[in-house]
Design a protein around this motif. Structure first.
Motif, PDB file in Angstrom:
ATOM      1  N   UNK A  48      -4.102  -3.616   2.620  1.00 28.26           N
ATOM      2  CA  UNK A  48      -3.476  -2.325   2.359  1.00 28.26           C
ATOM      3  C   UNK A  48      -2.430  -2.400   1.251  1.00 28.26           C
ATOM      4  N   UNK A  51      -4.499  -1.376  -1.509  1.00 32.97           N
ATOM      5  CA  UNK A  51      -4.938   0.016  -1.469  1.00 32.97           C
ATOM      6  C   UNK A  51      -3.807   1.048  -1.452  1.00 32.97           C
ATOM      7  N   UNK A  52      -2.593   0.578  -1.154  1.00 30.44           N
ATOM      8  CA  UNK A  52      -1.516   1.564  -1.038  1.00 30.44           C
ATOM      9  C   UNK A  52      -0.317   1.250  -1.927  1.00 30.44           C
ATOM     10  N   UNK A  53      -0.110  -0.032  -2.237  1.00 31.08           N
ATOM     11  CA  UNK A  53       1.057  -0.394  -3.055  1.00 31.08           C
ATOM     12  C   UNK A  53       0.614  -1.363  -4.162  1.00 31.08           C
ATOM     13  N   UNK A 156      -2.187   0.866  -6.328  1.00 30.58           N
ATOM     14  CA  UNK A 156      -1.685   2.096  -6.958  1.00 30.58           C
ATOM     15  C   UNK A 156      -0.318   1.985  -7.622  1.00 30.58           C
ATOM     16  N   UNK A 223      10.726  -2.812  -5.436  1.00 29.92           N
ATOM     17  CA  UNK A 223      10.804  -1.376  -5.094  1.00 29.92           C
ATOM     18  C   UNK A 223       9.429  -0.706  -5.014  1.00 29.92           C
ATOM     19  N   UNK A 224       8.428  -1.371  -5.543  1.00 31.93           N
ATOM     20  CA  UNK A 224       7.086  -0.787  -5.533  1.00 31.93           C
ATOM     21  C   UNK A 224       6.208  -1.423  -4.461  1.00 31.93           C
ATOM     22  N   UNK A 225       6.846  -2.229  -3.615  1.00 36.74           N
ATOM     23  CA  UNK A 225       6.225  -2.785  -2.410  1.00 36.74           C
ATOM     24  C   UNK A 225       5.087  -3.746  -2.780  1.00 36.74           C
ATOM     25  N   UNK A 385      -7.535   7.171  -9.590  1.00 32.75           N
ATOM     26  CA  UNK A 385      -6.439   6.410 -10.203  1.00 32.75           C
ATOM     27  C   UNK A 385      -6.942   5.137 -10.892  1.00 32.75           C
ATOM     28  N   UNK A 394       2.032   6.185  -8.207  1.00 33.06           N
ATOM     29  CA  UNK A 394       1.519   5.548  -6.970  1.00 33.06           C
ATOM     30  C   UNK A 394       0.165   6.105  -6.603  1.00 33.06           C
TER      31      UNK A 394
ATOM     32  N   UNK B  79      -5.353   8.423   4.196  1.00 39.96           N
ATOM     33  CA  UNK B  79      -5.421   6.969   4.292  1.00 39.96           C
ATOM     34  C   UNK B  79      -4.500   6.537   5.425  1.00 39.96           C
ATOM     35  N   UNK B 239      -0.663   7.642   5.022  1.00 33.55           N
ATOM     36  CA  UNK B 239       0.011   7.562   3.724  1.00 33.55           C
ATOM     37  C   UNK B 239       0.425   8.969   3.302  1.00 33.55           C
ATOM     38  N   UNK B 392       4.528   3.945  -0.681  1.00 36.90           N
ATOM     39  CA  UNK B 392       5.325   4.208  -1.889  1.00 36.90           C
ATOM     40  C   UNK B 392       5.460   5.696  -2.206  1.00 36.90           C
ATOM     41  N   UNK B 397      11.206   4.893  -5.717  1.00 32.00           N
ATOM     42  CA  UNK B 397      11.167   3.425  -5.625  1.00 32.00           C
ATOM     43  C   UNK B 397      12.521   2.851  -5.217  1.00 32.00           C
ATOM     44  N   UNK B 398      12.499   1.967  -4.237  1.00 32.27           N
ATOM     45  CA  UNK B 398      13.732   1.326  -3.794  1.00 32.27           C
ATOM     46  C   UNK B 398      14.508   2.130  -2.763  1.00 32.27           C
TER      47      UNK B 398
END
Lengths: 394, 538
Positions: A48, A51-53, A156, A223-225, A385, A394, B79, B239, B392, B397-398
């Motif tokens: 994930x 798929x998510x971060x 993303x 910060x964007x995981x 994306x 994202x 998701x 999500x 996200x 962010x953050x």
């Protein structure tokens, strides 16, 4: 070096110190002789991230060959099925290469670095075949697998992460484009490529800068995981995205012992990579013949009923076996049960309804189900994306 | 005047699911929503610029994968990302955590008690045995034990079969699960307070009962019977917040040609000659339909939007007696950064899951005492998550978004309405509890949405703010949900149906009631059944 250790022991990649630190599960695999993590913390969490971060995968063990010299383009055009002249400088192309019988030896990507200067990434070791096929061409072919450290940065928020790392203008890079940045006095090559079917990039750098690159990337990505992922998570992502894996979905032709176990590009659903307008390339004559006479098999993506992955299943039509599954997974984002199958012609056309004979185990007890399935036209995961330039945040 | 084949009242996830199936079957369907936005309690809203709150429901496990796949919810933007981890902070500065990896989990438990760590395996197996019994019935109407209809008999036989297969011990366990308190149940397995408290919280979530009240063991089970991608008992985030669930359902519904009408506040379901003919809106409009489906809870359905004189007196009385007590509230908080928690590294995977501060069942029971006393818990039980550690999309962010489910909060304060001071006191009890374990928490708060049962009832429409549309106690489950005789989604009036969480299999963002109701409606209309059954676990 201990008495037992020598150059034939398992290798580690230039990122190993960082990978090891992140690999809480201590769950290692062997990829072409390199110690690589199957999973770091949790396979789903890693999947994930992609798929998510943002997920990061160490792909250094991938075989990398440098092809250069005055005849490099001509040579590659002879070697692979695609028209290499159409891959401009600064672009990357996915392709396959065949033996003279038109059977796929491997698939891989060709990076056009500069005029008559290319890098090929391949699953199988290919130095022997590449040299053999180069007879008469003025090219140099070098194995640079160990000379280039590489990370896939996928997901993303991958573009946002890399922008935050200072790769200015990267958001303008189109899919299958490649570009260069300066990184601590070295060249950092970045391509918009990957094996996950998501927005993503691959970073290529000299090994002595590998750890520094990892550190800067993870610092920028916090910060964007950002999270590293192992081969198990990659496997889920690539099946969802419809990507074939050499050695799993087809036998590299050179390794096949039994007659009929190799496959042509047409039989792998990769006919779109074959440019028969090219006058000469390895396997062309056989592929022309196959085109005229028909293929033996068809590659099919199956949408399988129920939630039991159809791993190693037989595919039936009217009770008779017409195919086998090569890869299968429950796809967590697409929420679909997907299988890749090799189906005997004339079966396997899009829309055809078949049955997967699935065996699965629960608490040491095996059960068999006959799950209806349908041949679908395209992979179940293909987000916008992946193609958007510039990508969203994202 | 517009006429539809079917009207669904309430654009919560079950209403949308129900309508999507009716539309998919070819019916001309409209969903009427009182608010200007859809979702009901499955909603994401931006109340502080740049932050998306998952305002009511906040995690996802029960949503049936069969429905998500069948209605193509992933293609419509849904998701579901599973989360692991979870931690209960102890008053003495320590903690008990929940790890993704089985053996890591064992070692963490063994740090507190080796015996508990081992007993956890027995506990898991026992819980899974019970989920195996229930899960096949999630996407089925509850069989009526007094019916001689073939379908009911067949389902009853199947149920009896799996019941008998469990053996005498298993049967005893089942009865225990359906009748016992979660505290007594956990006492049979574990000796460590913090472990019992960590596991026991789910036994009272959304329920106006304490951890030692009979019946709460089932509520724990209810939280285990979902799955994410086949992992039974796992939970995940949608999500973009839970609004992504209703958003995807809405797109699916619209794709099948259905309609959603917002700002359409239903005044009454119109009944003529023992049959529904449509609905009258508060603005005076009437909309006609032969089928009217209520996604409202049983009390609102039968005591509010239906006229008592259109109903059997028995139904009115049952609706009056239906147990739907408000017990919880919610804080949604925009944070300027990730808070520090005592004893935990910020990158700890434990923080990715549900966090709690109640370190013993006694503290949980004391929290319930306050509710009985008619006030909010001074030392509440919270189920706190920070989804922006993996999502996200919900904060810059953050920055982070925190969702804090709070128990207990009564619908009225000692019989009177909640005042602004009460609400502030409720909020303070929660924030102080978190701040006691997180030194920088208070300074990071940028905005806080506080919802007592009063706001939940006023905005979402759930009576008393009860999140499950009625308590999940055995007397209100299966063929008794919402009441005996009306558990198969059909109302007491021709053409009237129920599809909310007040029907089987109950609350949580499951979408099963909505789908099951659609199956019954299509059956009555002699349409082919297009609603999927459940995947078999084995």
């Amino acid at each position: 070096m201990s008495a037992k250790s020598d150059d034939t022991m398992m290798l580690t990649t230039p990122f190993h110190s960082r990978v090891k630190e992140a690999c809480g599960l201590n769950c290692w695999g062997n990829w072409m002789g390199y110690t690589t993590p199957n999973a770091y913390e949790d396979v789903e969490l890693e999947y994930f991230a992609v798929r998510s971060t943002t997920g990061v995968f160490d792909l250094t063990p991938m075989n990398k060959y440098r092809v250069s010299g005055p005849d490099a383009e001509a040579y590659l055009n002879r070697l692979v099925t695609r028209d290499v002249s159409k891959i401009r400088v600064g672009r990357v192309g996915y392709t396959v290469w065949c033996d003279d019988a038109g059977q796929v030896m491997d698939d891989g990507t060709i990076f056009h670095l500069a005029e008559n200067d290319y890098r090929i990434c391949a699953y199988a070791r290919a130095i022997d075949w590449f040299n053999w096929a180069a007879l008469g061409f003025d090219v140099s072919i070098e194995d640079e697998t160990a000379e280039v450290a590489a990370l896939a940065v996928q997901g993303p928020t991958s573009c946002a992460t890399l922008l935050a790392m200072g790769l200015e203008g990267l958001d303008q890079l189109k899919p299958f484009g490649l570009t260069e940045f300066e990184f601590e006095g070295e060249t950092l090559m970045v391509s918009r490529t990957g094996f996950t079917g998501d927005l993503g990039y691959e970073l290529w750098i000299a090994p002595h800068k590998a750890e520094a690159l990892w550190d800067r990337l993870f610092e920028a990505g916090r910060p964007f995981i950002i999270r590293p992922f192992g081969t198990d998570a990659l496997e889920m992502a690539r099946i969802e995205a419809g990507f074939l894996q050499a050695g799993v979905d087809f036998m590299p032709a050179e390794e096949a012992v039994r007659n009929g176990r190799s496959r042509s590009p047409f039989e792998l659903g990769l006919g779109w990579l074959v440019d028969l307008d090219k006058p000469v390339f390895n396997g062309r004559r056989a592929l022309l013949r196959e085109q005229a006479e028909g293929s033996r098999y068809r590659f099919a993506i199956l949408d399988v009923d129920g939630n039991k992955p159809a791993q190693h299943s037989f595919i039936l039509k009217g009770g008779k076996q017409v195919g086998t599954v090569t890869s299968a997974a429950w796809c967590p984002t697409a929420k679909t049960n997907v299988a890749f199958a090799q189906i005997e012609m004339p079966h396997g056309a899009v829309g055809e309804e078949l049955v997967a004979e699935i065996y699965y185990q629960r608490e040491l007890h095996w059960t068999r189900v006959l799950a209806p399935c349908k041949v679908i036209e395209s992979p179940v995961f293909n987000p916008g994306r992946r193609r958007a330039t510039p990508p969203a945040g994202f | 005047m517009k006429k539809y084949d079917a009207i669904v009242i309430g654009a919560g996830h079950n209403g949308l699911t129900n309508a999507a199936y009716l539309a998919k079957a070819g019916l001309n369907v409209a969903v009427l929503e009182r608010n200007a936005y859809i979702g009901g309690a499955t909603v994401s809203r931006e109340l502080h610029k740049g932050w998306t709150y998952t305002n009511c429901s906040y995690v996802c496990s029960l949503l049936r994968p069969e429905i998500a796949r069948d209605l193509e919810l992933p293609r419509h933007g849904l998701q579901v990302v599973p989360y692991g981890g979870g931690v209960t902070f102890k008053r003495d500065g320590g903690y008990y955590g929940n790890y993704y990896d089985h053996n890591r989990q064992y070692r963490e438990m063994a740090r507190h008690s080796k015996r508990d760590a081992n007993a956890y395996e027995r506990y898991t197996a026992d819980v899974m045995k019970q989920t195996r019994l229930i899960r096949p019935f999630l996407l089925k109407r509850p069989p009526d034990p007094t019916s001689l209809k073939l379908r009911d008999l067949r389902d009853l036989t199947e149920f009896a079969g799996s019941f008998m297969e469990m053996g005498e011990e298993g049967l005893a366990d089942t009865l225990k699960f359906w009748t016992k308190s979660v505290g007594d149940f956990l006492d049979e397995y574990f000796e460590t307070d913090v472990i019992k408290a960590h596991l026991g919280g789910t036994g009272v979530i959304g329920t106006a009962l304490g951890v030692y009240s009979p019946g709460t063991a089932y509520v724990l089970l209810h939280h285990y019977m979902g799955d994410v991608d086949g992992n039974v008992g796992s939970w995940g985030f949608a999500r973009g917040g839970m609004g992504a669930v209703s958003g995807a359902l809405a797109k699916s519904l619209l794709g099948y040609g259905g309609e959603i009408i917002c700002d359409a506040d239903v005044d009454q379901i119109v009944v003529k000659g023992g049959k529904v003919t449509g609905v009258a809106l508060k603005n005076g409009d009437e909309i006609h339909a032969d089928v009217v489906v209520s996604n409202l809870d049983p009390k609102r359905t039968f005591l509010d939007v239906m006229d008592a004189k259109d109903l059997p007196a028995d139904v009115v009385r049952k609706a009056q007696n239906f147990k739907i007590r408000g017990s919880s509230g919610k804080l949604n908080i925009a944070l300027d950064g990730l808070p520090t928690f005592n004893g935990l590294d910020k990158s700890s995977p434990l923080m990715l899951g549900d966090m709690h501060f109640s370190d013993s069942l006694q503290r949980l029971e004391r929290a319930y005492d306050d509710w009985k006393d008619g006030t909010w818990s001074k030392d509440p039980y919270v189920d706190m998550l920070i989804p922006t550690q993996t999502d996200p999309t919900m904060a810059p962010p953050g920055k982070h978004m925190m969702t804090v489910f709070v128990q207990y909060a009564p619908p009225k304060i000692r019989g009177g309405e909640w005042t602004a001071e009460d609400k502030a006191g409720f909020e303070k009890s929660v924030i102080d509890q978190i701040a006691a374990q997180s030194p920088d928490f208070k300074d990071l708060i940028l905005h806080c949405e506080t919802r007592t049962p009063k706001e939940i009832e006023a905005e979402v429409g759930l009576t008393e703010g009860n999140i499950f549309q009625g308590e999940l106690t055995f007397d209100q489950l299966l063929f008794n949900r919402p009441f005996p005789g009306y558990a198969q989604y059909r109302g007491p009036v021709g053409g009237m149906y129920m599809c909310g969480s007040g029907t089987h299999p109950g609350g949580g963002v499951m979408a099963a009631p909505g789908a099951n109701a659609a199956r019954e409606i299509l059956n009555d209309l002699r349409q082919p059944n297009i609603v999927p059954g459940g995947y078999a676990d084995d």
